[in-house]
Design an enzyme around this catalytic site. Sequence first.
Site, PDB file in Angstrom:
ATOM      1  N   GLU A 126      -2.638  66.563 -30.437  1.00  8.11           N
ATOM      2  CA  GLU A 126      -1.613  66.958 -29.620  1.00  8.11           C
ATOM      3  C   GLU A 126      -0.319  66.510 -30.361  1.00  8.11           C
ATOM      4  OE1 GLU A 126      -5.837  65.850 -28.633  1.00  8.11           O
ATOM      5  OE2 GLU A 126      -4.932  65.637 -29.717  1.00  8.11           O
ATOM      6  N   CYS A 137      -7.411  61.167 -26.353  1.00 11.13           N
ATOM      7  CA  CYS A 137      -6.987  59.668 -26.358  1.00 11.13           C
ATOM      8  C   CYS A 137      -6.143  58.789 -25.702  1.00 11.13           C
ATOM      9  CB  CYS A 137      -6.971  58.939 -28.367  1.00 11.13           C
ATOM     10  SG  CYS A 137      -5.960  59.596 -29.062  1.00 11.13           S
ATOM     11  N   HIS A 194      -2.911  63.093 -34.759  1.00 12.46           N
ATOM     12  CA  HIS A 194      -3.509  63.630 -34.009  1.00 12.46           C
ATOM     13  C   HIS A 194      -2.922  65.306 -33.558  1.00 12.46           C
ATOM     14  CE1 HIS A 194      -5.955  60.333 -32.610  1.00 12.46           C
ATOM     15  NE2 HIS A 194      -5.772  60.441 -33.481  1.00 12.46           N
ATOM     16  N   CYS A 208      -2.765  60.348 -27.297  1.00  9.39           N
ATOM     17  CA  CYS A 208      -2.244  60.918 -27.094  1.00  9.39           C
ATOM     18  C   CYS A 208      -2.055  61.675 -25.671  1.00  9.39           C
ATOM     19  CB  CYS A 208      -2.844  62.259 -27.550  1.00  9.39           C
ATOM     20  SG  CYS A 208      -3.060  62.157 -29.201  1.00  9.39           S
TER      21      CYS A 208
END
Length: 155
Positions: free
Chosen positions: A54, A82, A52, A85
């Site tokens: 992040e 999420c 991801h 993250c």
Amino acid sequence: MKDSYYMKLAISRAEEGVKKGQSPFGAVVVYNGDVISCEHNHVWETTDPTAHAEILAIRNAAGKMGVLDLSGGSIYTTCEPCPMCFSAIHWARISRIVYGARVEDARNLGFNEIPVTNKELNKAWNSGIEIVRDFMRDEILRLFRLWSDLSNQPY
């Protein structure tokens, strides 16, 4: 610099990712007003469900700075982080999250998001992270529509 500048960088990086077949997520880590790291998702490219934006931005920022503690830093994300993250943000001790689209916006696009908000995680973990939500949300929802129009892949 202003929050809008950093969020525009995250949006631009996410657009770059979309053009490369990635999902519409971007993140920027800022420390003392300097952009330390700017990433987009690499999930499809790497077949890594943890790639991801992040996570990649935090990993790169910590590596560049040579520290694990990013206290005082901010992260700008095109979408509400999420739980994975958010956990990385918590562990890196990032002080502030600024995000645009909400977790339900991503779910509405078909992303397999866990329906728990950063506000709930922040409270449950007593993280003390400042959270700015819905920042430039309309611009990011346009990015989501672009991704939806270009993509035929369910996430």
